[in-house]
Design a protein around this motif. Structure first.
Motif, PDB file in Angstrom:
ATOM      1  N   GLY A 229       0.715  -1.242  -0.152  1.00 49.55           N
ATOM      2  CA  GLY A 229      -0.128  -0.009  -0.003  1.00 49.55           C
ATOM      3  C   GLY A 229       0.789   1.362  -0.045  1.00 49.55           C
ATOM      4  O   GLY A 229       0.234   2.250   0.401  1.00 49.55           O
ATOM      5  N   SER A 231       2.232   2.924  -2.586  1.00 48.40           N
ATOM      6  CA  SER A 231       1.848   3.950  -3.636  1.00 48.40           C
ATOM      7  C   SER A 231       0.448   4.445  -3.242  1.00 48.40           C
ATOM      8  O   SER A 231       0.091   5.648  -3.565  1.00 48.40           O
ATOM      9  CB  SER A 231       1.849   3.173  -5.006  1.00 48.40           C
ATOM     10  OG  SER A 231       3.164   2.856  -5.468  1.00 48.40           O
ATOM     11  N   SER A 232      -0.373   3.665  -2.829  1.00 46.32           N
ATOM     12  CA  SER A 232      -1.829   4.304  -2.417  1.00 46.32           C
ATOM     13  C   SER A 232      -1.621   5.285  -1.351  1.00 46.32           C
ATOM     14  O   SER A 232      -2.426   6.215  -1.341  1.00 46.32           O
ATOM     15  CB  SER A 232      -2.528   2.830  -1.919  1.00 46.32           C
ATOM     16  OG  SER A 232      -2.734   2.081  -2.983  1.00 46.32           O
ATOM     17  N   ASN A 235      -0.568   8.564  -3.035  1.00 42.49           N
ATOM     18  CA  ASN A 235      -1.619   9.085  -3.810  1.00 42.49           C
ATOM     19  C   ASN A 235      -2.530   9.728  -2.928  1.00 42.49           C
ATOM     20  O   ASN A 235      -3.144  10.864  -3.091  1.00 42.49           O
ATOM     21  CB  ASN A 235      -2.099   7.999  -4.661  1.00 42.49           C
ATOM     22  CG  ASN A 235      -1.274   7.606  -5.833  1.00 42.49           C
ATOM     23  OD1 ASN A 235      -0.358   8.257  -6.186  1.00 42.49           O
ATOM     24  ND2 ASN A 235      -1.658   6.447  -6.457  1.00 42.49           N
ATOM     25  N   TYR A 236      -2.788   9.120  -1.596  1.00 41.32           N
ATOM     26  CA  TYR A 236      -3.734   9.688  -0.592  1.00 41.32           C
ATOM     27  C   TYR A 236      -3.534  10.790  -0.326  1.00 41.32           C
ATOM     28  O   TYR A 236      -4.054  11.931  -0.036  1.00 41.32           O
ATOM     29  CB  TYR A 236      -4.179   8.334   0.313  1.00 41.32           C
ATOM     30  CG  TYR A 236      -5.372   9.046   1.184  1.00 41.32           C
ATOM     31  CD1 TYR A 236      -6.552   8.682   1.119  1.00 41.32           C
ATOM     32  CD2 TYR A 236      -4.808   9.845   2.570  1.00 41.32           C
ATOM     33  CE1 TYR A 236      -7.584   9.052   2.027  1.00 41.32           C
ATOM     34  CE2 TYR A 236      -5.888  10.123   3.228  1.00 41.32           C
ATOM     35  CZ  TYR A 236      -7.190   9.771   3.019  1.00 41.32           C
ATOM     36  OH  TYR A 236      -8.214   9.967   3.976  1.00 41.32           O
ATOM     37  N   ASP A 241      -2.925  11.057  -8.340  1.00 45.92           N
ATOM     38  CA  ASP A 241      -2.514   9.891  -8.815  1.00 45.92           C
ATOM     39  C   ASP A 241      -1.051   9.899  -9.178  1.00 45.92           C
ATOM     40  O   ASP A 241      -0.688  10.220 -10.314  1.00 45.92           O
ATOM     41  CB  ASP A 241      -3.182   9.189  -9.914  1.00 45.92           C
ATOM     42  CG  ASP A 241      -4.585   8.458  -9.496  1.00 45.92           C
ATOM     43  OD1 ASP A 241      -4.650   8.361  -8.163  1.00 45.92           O
ATOM     44  OD2 ASP A 241      -5.590   8.221 -10.198  1.00 45.92           O
ATOM     45  N   VAL A 245      -0.810   2.285  -9.179  1.00 47.33           N
ATOM     46  CA  VAL A 245      -1.225   1.384  -8.303  1.00 47.33           C
ATOM     47  C   VAL A 245      -2.057   0.094  -8.846  1.00 47.33           C
ATOM     48  O   VAL A 245      -2.904   0.374  -9.705  1.00 47.33           O
ATOM     49  CB  VAL A 245      -2.395   1.913  -7.191  1.00 47.33           C
ATOM     50  CG1 VAL A 245      -2.896   0.950  -6.268  1.00 47.33           C
ATOM     51  CG2 VAL A 245      -1.954   2.931  -6.489  1.00 47.33           C
ATOM     52  N   ARG A 348      -8.829   3.578   2.019  1.00 41.76           N
ATOM     53  CA  ARG A 348     -10.078   3.536   1.712  1.00 41.76           C
ATOM     54  C   ARG A 348     -11.065   4.418   2.341  1.00 41.76           C
ATOM     55  O   ARG A 348     -12.034   4.964   2.034  1.00 41.76           O
ATOM     56  CB  ARG A 348     -10.809   2.110   1.461  1.00 41.76           C
ATOM     57  CG  ARG A 348      -9.884   1.115   0.569  1.00 41.76           C
ATOM     58  CD  ARG A 348     -10.641  -0.183   0.612  1.00 41.76           C
ATOM     59  NE  ARG A 348      -9.790  -0.919  -0.594  1.00 41.76           N
ATOM     60  CZ  ARG A 348     -10.336  -1.302  -1.811  1.00 41.76           C
ATOM     61  NH1 ARG A 348     -11.534  -0.405  -2.262  1.00 41.76           N
ATOM     62  NH2 ARG A 348      -9.798  -1.900  -2.556  1.00 41.76           N
TER      63      ARG A 348
END
Length: 441
Positions: A229, A231-232, A235-236, A241, A245, A348
């Motif tokens: 996680g 890269s996620s 990005n968050y 982006d 991902v 998420r």
């Protein structure tokens, strides 16, 4: 040191814009304004004038100012044309200036270089000005403002004066040791002050890391196995982006980064290749770069999405601070949550993100918002200050070698300190320092 040619440049940045500022510096600045506007405005007073080319055609109308040297930014005669910021308008005025005898377009940093050469600024103030222009966070602005306004220079100048005074007292004792008006206790007073100065420089050097973080940002590297996680999370936090991902392990091959503003400090967050055994040559290079980034990091975020991760295995060879982050906290499996993790997050749902940022904030410098930021910010500052301190220490330890040897080491300490502000021996520094500037500054 007055220049014989006059330089000009657009100083206000990209076009088009509401207003464009064209700056001139040099002995022909007043003549250039007179040729463009028909007259030279009163000193330091904004005058609304028409700007015409040599054929009398009106190019624009704007505010025109004239600043006679030496009381100007560069120490030379200076002028500013504040005109409309259309591309064609600015291009026409610059072309008219380029066609005048004795005028030429400025090189990068040349206005500030002239200000330095004419004694209007020292190197610390010049570098502070460059940082002030580039500042993106509140703490970067405060640090740069302190330096560009001469706050740090005053500290170094006070140290230089103490060194000069110490040398003068030692020379007096050497030259007039038999005279009644030169008390023998002078040396004791001098060395007591030099011992205190050595400690002050040592204390100041302890702020090098803080100055580096304030100026260049806290370097935070995200590491962990593939698909943890990383890269996620990047990005968050970036709210866009930045990194690709996918569910395919090894997607990230290079080191990506985003800059965040956290509590007024710059935080540079790096996404890296997942750490694992692989035969892929490109992925191996990405992992090598990950390990290099870790070695240069101020802080590592170690991510894992496993139920019982081996936290130690992924940070082998790194002994700096680590925040252990268990990702995908939106899972419903209670057994998955590892008690050894410092924080659990989910990109998420946003769970744990605030807690993670609070933990990162704990590694930012603890600075009083009302205090002055008198911190060394560049490696050359630290190197020369360390050299000055070393020479003072040698002088203090060389009591058996004679006052003349001790005085020589204090002279070398003064030279090292002078190289920080540019008082002595700086010609080899100028090209490097002024190359950081944009055209027109």
């Amino acid at each position: 040191m007055m220049s014989t040619d006059t330089i000009f440049a657009l100083s206000s940045g990209g076009l088009p814009s509401g207003v464009a500022v064209i700056r001139l510096s040099g002995p022909a600045s007043g003549q250039a304004v007179q040729a463009l506007c028909g007259r030279q405005p009163a000193e330091r007073r904004a005058s609304l004038l028409s700007i015409r080319n040599r054929n009398g055609e009106k190019l624009d109308a704007g505010l025109v100012l004239f600043f006679p040297g030496p009381n100007s930014f560069t120490g030379e005669d200076c002028a500013e044309l504040q005109i409309h910021g259309g591309r064609a308008t600015v291009k026409a005025v610059l072309a008219e200036l380029a066609g005048m005898a004795g005028l030429r377009a400025a090189e990068a940093g040349e206005f500030s270089r002239r200000a330095f050469l004419n004694g209007r600024m020292d190197l610390i103030e010049v570098e502070g000005l460059a940082d002030l222009i580039a500042a993106e966070t509140e703490m970067q602005r405060r640090l740069a403002a302190e330096q560009s306004s001469g706050g740090l220079s005053k500290l170094y100048d006070s140290w230089a004066k103490r060194l000069t005074h110490a040398r003068a007292m030692i020379e007096a004792e050497l030259d007039f040791a038999d005279e009644d008006d030169v008390p023998g206790s002078i040396a004791d007073t001098v060395w007591r002050d030099m011992r205190q100065l050595e400690q002050e420089i040592l204390n100041h050097l302890s702020g090098v890391r803080t100055g580096e973080i304030v100026r260049d940002g806290l370097k935070v590297v995200i590491v962990g196995p593939p698909n943890a996680g990383k890269s996620s999370l990047l990005n968050y936090l970036a709210k866009r982006d930045v990194a690709i991902v996918t569910d395919v392990p090894g997607t990230t091959r290079d080191v990506l980064h985003v800059d965040l503003d956290l509590d007024g400090f710059a935080v540079r967050l790096y996404d890296t290749a997942g750490l694992r055994e692989t035969d892929d040559v490109v992925e191996q290079e990405g992992i090598r770069r990950t390990q290099l980034s870790m070695a240069q990091a101020h802080l590592v975020l170690l991510l894992s999405s496993l139920a019982e991760p081996d936290w130690v295995a992924f940070t082998e060879g790194y002994d700096g601070p680590i925040i252990r982050v268990q990702t995908k906290a939106d899972r419903q499996d209670a057994a998955w949550r590892d008690p050894e993790a410092d924080v659990k997050i989910s990109v998420r749902t946003g769970e744990g993100i605030s807690a993670l940022l609070d933990l990162v904030s704990g590694y930012l410098p603890d600075l009083d918002q009302g205090s002055a930021l008198a911190l060394p910010t560049r490696q050359r500052h630290a190197d020369n200050l360390a050299e000055a301190r070393s020479h003072i220490g040698t002088a203090l330890d060389a009591g058996g070698s004679g006052l003349d040897i001790q005085a020589e080491h204090l002279r070398l300490a003064g030279q090292a300190l002078g190289r920080v502000t540019g008082r002595v021996d700086v010609e080899n520094l100028l090209d490097v320092i002024f190359s950081e500037f944009c055209i027109g500054k």
